[in-house]
Design a protein around this motif. Structure first.
Motif, PDB file in Angstrom:
ATOM      1  N   ALA A 270       0.984  -0.782  -0.077  1.00  0.00           N
ATOM      2  CA  ALA A 270       0.290   0.184   0.239  1.00  0.00           C
ATOM      3  C   ALA A 270       0.946   1.425  -0.165  1.00  0.00           C
ATOM      4  N   ASP A 271       0.399   2.682  -0.275  1.00  0.00           N
ATOM      5  CA  ASP A 271       0.547   3.746  -0.108  1.00  0.00           C
ATOM      6  C   ASP A 271       0.362   4.285   1.246  1.00  0.00           C
ATOM      7  N   PHE A 272       1.949   4.433   1.587  1.00  0.00           N
ATOM      8  CA  PHE A 272       2.121   5.184   3.101  1.00  0.00           C
ATOM      9  C   PHE A 272       0.740   6.193   3.233  1.00  0.00           C
ATOM     10  N   LEU A 273       1.242   7.351   2.246  1.00  0.00           N
ATOM     11  CA  LEU A 273      -0.186   8.418   1.920  1.00  0.00           C
ATOM     12  C   LEU A 273      -1.789   7.906   1.477  1.00  0.00           C
ATOM     13  N   ASP A 274      -2.015   6.730   1.960  1.00  0.00           N
ATOM     14  CA  ASP A 274      -3.327   6.403   1.609  1.00  0.00           C
ATOM     15  C   ASP A 274      -3.598   5.104   2.686  1.00  0.00           C
ATOM     16  N   VAL A 275      -3.686   6.458   4.042  1.00  0.00           N
ATOM     17  CA  VAL A 275      -4.354   5.373   5.082  1.00  0.00           C
ATOM     18  C   VAL A 275      -4.848   4.330   5.370  1.00  0.00           C
ATOM     19  N   SER A 276      -6.299   5.312   5.194  1.00  0.00           N
ATOM     20  CA  SER A 276      -7.580   4.578   4.814  1.00  0.00           C
ATOM     21  C   SER A 276      -7.488   3.181   3.762  1.00  0.00           C
ATOM     22  N   GLY A 277      -6.256   2.955   3.167  1.00  0.00           N
ATOM     23  CA  GLY A 277      -6.424   2.024   1.989  1.00  0.00           C
ATOM     24  C   GLY A 277      -5.187   0.541   3.168  1.00  0.00           C
ATOM     25  N   TRP A 278      -4.454   1.129   4.285  1.00  0.00           N
ATOM     26  CA  TRP A 278      -3.854  -0.129   4.999  1.00  0.00           C
ATOM     27  C   TRP A 278      -4.001   0.538   6.782  1.00  0.00           C
ATOM     28  N   ALA A 279      -4.994   1.398   6.901  1.00  0.00           N
ATOM     29  CA  ALA A 279      -4.349   1.357   8.180  1.00  0.00           C
ATOM     30  C   ALA A 279      -5.457   0.093   9.778  1.00  0.00           C
ATOM     31  N   GLY A 280      -6.559  -0.804   9.151  1.00  0.00           N
ATOM     32  CA  GLY A 280      -6.928  -1.183   9.197  1.00  0.00           C
ATOM     33  C   GLY A 280      -6.269  -2.476   9.167  1.00  0.00           C
ATOM     34  N   ASN A 281      -5.224  -2.799   8.594  1.00  0.00           N
ATOM     35  CA  ASN A 281      -5.145  -4.131   8.889  1.00  0.00           C
ATOM     36  C   ASN A 281      -3.534  -3.884  10.227  1.00  0.00           C
ATOM     37  N   ILE A 282      -3.671  -2.907  10.750  1.00  0.00           N
ATOM     38  CA  ILE A 282      -3.169  -3.394  12.294  1.00  0.00           C
ATOM     39  C   ILE A 282      -3.751  -3.551  13.318  1.00  0.00           C
ATOM     40  N   LYS A 283      -3.731  -4.631  13.328  1.00  0.00           N
ATOM     41  CA  LYS A 283      -4.243  -5.390  14.822  1.00  0.00           C
ATOM     42  C   LYS A 283      -3.205  -5.063  16.429  1.00  0.00           C
ATOM     43  N   SER A 284      -3.912  -4.457  16.764  1.00  0.00           N
ATOM     44  CA  SER A 284      -2.742  -4.102  18.305  1.00  0.00           C
ATOM     45  C   SER A 284      -4.010  -3.010  18.942  1.00  0.00           C
ATOM     46  N   GLU A 285      -3.725  -3.570  19.647  1.00  0.00           N
ATOM     47  CA  GLU A 285      -4.883  -2.954  21.170  1.00  0.00           C
ATOM     48  C   GLU A 285      -4.198  -2.045  22.141  1.00  0.00           C
ATOM     49  N   ARG A 286      -2.990  -2.142  21.820  1.00  0.00           N
ATOM     50  CA  ARG A 286      -2.187  -1.129  22.441  1.00  0.00           C
ATOM     51  C   ARG A 286      -1.758  -0.217  21.239  1.00  0.00           C
ATOM     52  N   PRO A 287      -1.432   1.321  21.305  1.00  0.00           N
ATOM     53  CA  PRO A 287      -0.229   2.259  20.844  1.00  0.00           C
ATOM     54  C   PRO A 287       1.083   1.957  20.269  1.00  0.00           C
ATOM     55  N   GLY A 288       1.584   1.850  19.021  1.00  0.00           N
ATOM     56  CA  GLY A 288       2.779   1.744  18.667  1.00  0.00           C
ATOM     57  C   GLY A 288       3.130   2.299  18.411  1.00  0.00           C
ATOM     58  N   LEU A 289       4.046   1.904  16.995  1.00  0.00           N
ATOM     59  CA  LEU A 289       5.488   2.821  16.534  1.00  0.00           C
ATOM     60  C   LEU A 289       5.639   2.604  14.654  1.00  0.00           C
ATOM     61  N   ILE A 290       5.424   3.594  14.125  1.00  0.00           N
ATOM     62  CA  ILE A 290       6.078   3.763  13.165  1.00  0.00           C
ATOM     63  C   ILE A 290       7.077   4.716  12.729  1.00  0.00           C
ATOM     64  N   PHE A 291       7.889   3.785  12.005  1.00  0.00           N
ATOM     65  CA  PHE A 291       9.599   4.430  11.467  1.00  0.00           C
ATOM     66  C   PHE A 291       9.814   4.151  10.438  1.00  0.00           C
ATOM     67  N   SER A 292      10.111   4.679   9.654  1.00  0.00           N
ATOM     68  CA  SER A 292      10.751   5.502   8.088  1.00  0.00           C
ATOM     69  C   SER A 292      12.514   5.886   7.922  1.00  0.00           C
ATOM     70  N   LEU A 293      12.883   4.982   7.521  1.00  0.00           N
ATOM     71  CA  LEU A 293      14.142   5.667   6.734  1.00  0.00           C
ATOM     72  C   LEU A 293      13.736   7.196   5.535  1.00  0.00           C
ATOM     73  N   HIS A 294      12.491   6.656   4.992  1.00  0.00           N
ATOM     74  CA  HIS A 294      11.894   7.460   3.558  1.00  0.00           C
ATOM     75  C   HIS A 294      11.420   8.383   3.564  1.00  0.00           C
ATOM     76  N   PHE A 295      10.828   8.890   4.488  1.00  0.00           N
ATOM     77  CA  PHE A 295       9.670  10.331   4.586  1.00  0.00           C
ATOM     78  C   PHE A 295      10.505  11.347   4.137  1.00  0.00           C
ATOM     79  N   HIS A 296      11.268  11.427   3.933  1.00  0.00           N
ATOM     80  CA  HIS A 296      12.127  12.452   2.388  1.00  0.00           C
ATOM     81  C   HIS A 296      11.358  11.961   1.250  1.00  0.00           C
ATOM     82  N   GLU A 297      11.142  11.183   1.057  1.00  0.00           N
ATOM     83  CA  GLU A 297      11.169  10.583  -0.354  1.00  0.00           C
ATOM     84  C   GLU A 297       9.386  11.776  -0.386  1.00  0.00           C
ATOM     85  N   ILE A 298       8.574  10.888   0.675  1.00  0.00           N
ATOM     86  CA  ILE A 298       7.244  10.657   0.192  1.00  0.00           C
ATOM     87  C   ILE A 298       6.791  11.945   0.621  1.00  0.00           C
TER      88      ILE A 298
END
Length: 343
Positions: free
Chosen positions: A217-245
């Motif tokens: 999925a494209d990170f910017l299309d949040v609605s297209g992928w966020a629902g696939n994350i299964k977690s009862e507690r907050p987590g961490l999103i990390f990347s070396l590529h935000f300059h490309e986004i």
């Protein structure tokens, strides 16, 4: 002060030698020389290369640099300094025979097509991404090698925030495997819009006996992928590529962060970036840091596949998105900083 003549010949020599070393390395010559002294003819015979070209190139490197030694029998070998250089830019320091060497792979290999068409780009005759593309395959190993320096920073954030789930944006760094080894209880996700990148990541994880949920999925299309994350507690999103986004615009990245606040409240976004260095600090910075920073800006801004912000700019990005808290800390490597956006 250096004379104009010295300046000219030094720059010309550096340009030529970078090409020579890149191709010698790609052909396996540098790896062969790591095994012990041998003549140019022996190198050519071992690797099925043109003996005259091999001899000319090795003679040139020996003549203008300190990487090689040559004995009275005409056998070449790495000098003590050359061995240090190859050790520094090898994937492995323990197995010389199997390790690969990143020798100008990004600057000469990946961006070779860009330099060849630079005049056409300047004159608006050709455009990157339409008329030609960089050779990304040469850049991937460089990214993997670079990423190793940030596993510790990510682990520190995981421990500090008491994180149980981590999601990486852009999966070709090898960081998912490192986190699986360092934090075995962590639920891992990898997000990439490239099916090829995900296939390569899946194979690498399998070889390392690691498990991660991979999402195309494209990170910017949040609605297209966020629902696939299964977690009862907050987590961490990390990347070396935000300059490309960011190449798609600040507004789009800010919008994605705002949507994440709604879909994954309480999560933390970690952007690992080398910010643009102030020109006023050039005299006080190490030359390696300054030159790397300028090259980083050039290769991304020239072809438009990334935007390098200042330290203040990365902080402001989180503030524009309305993040609850924005912090940044040093990663302890080449001026990189960890920008933390609390959603």
């Amino acid at each position: 002060m250096e004379s104009p003549e010295s300046w000219f010949h030094r720059r010309a020599t550096h340009f030529v030698e970078a090409q020579v070393l890149f191709h010698l390395n790609q052909a396996g010559v540098l790896q062969t020389l790591r095994q012990g002294p041998c003549t140019a003819a022996e190198v050519a015979r071992t690797l099925d290369l043109d003996p005259a070209v091999t001899g000319t190139l090795l003679d040139y490197v020996f003549g203008i640099d300190d990487l090689l030694d040559r004995n009275d029998a005409g056998q070449y070998s790495l000098s003590a300094f050359g061995d240090q250089v190859l050790a520094r830019y090898s994937d492995s320091q323990s197995d010389k025979e199997k390790s690969s060497i990143n020798m100008f792979d990004v600057r000469v290999g990946a961006y070779g097509p860009v330099w060849q068409r630079l005049g056409g780009m300047l004159k608006k005759e050709v455009r990157h991404g339409i008329d030609f593309h960089r050779e990304g395959r040469f850049a991937e190993k460089g990214v993997t090698k670079l990423a190793r320096h940030f596993a510790g920073t990510i682990c520190e954030a995981i421990d500090h925030l008491d994180i149980e789930t981590a999601l990486e944006i852009g999966t070709t760094t090898g960081l998912l495997a490192q986190l699986s080894e360092r934090r075995p209880g962590l639920a891992l996700y990898g997000l990439d819009k490239s099916s090829r990148a995900l296939d390569e990541t899946k194979e690498a994880l399998h070889l390392e006996h690691c498990d991660a949920h991979l999402i195309q999925a494209d990170f910017l299309d949040v609605s297209g992928w966020a629902g696939n994350i299964k977690s009862e507690r907050p987590g961490l999103i990390f990347s070396l590529h935000f300059h490309e986004i960011l190449a798609q615009g600040v507004d789009r990245l800010v919008g994605a962060l705002r949507e994440l606040q709604q879909r994954l409240p309480g999560w933390v976004v970690l952007a690992l970036e080398q910010p643009r260095l102030p020109h006023s600090e050039r005299g006080s910075l190490e030359e390696t840091l300054w030159l790397y920073g300028q090259s980083n800006i050039l290769i991304h801004h020239l072809i438009g596949n990334g935007r390098i912000l200042s330290r203040e700019g990365w902080v402001e990005l989180g503030e524009l998105a309305g993040c609850l808290k924005v912090t940044d800390t040093s990663c302890g490597y080449l001026g990189y900083r960890a920008f933390t956006y609390h959603l």
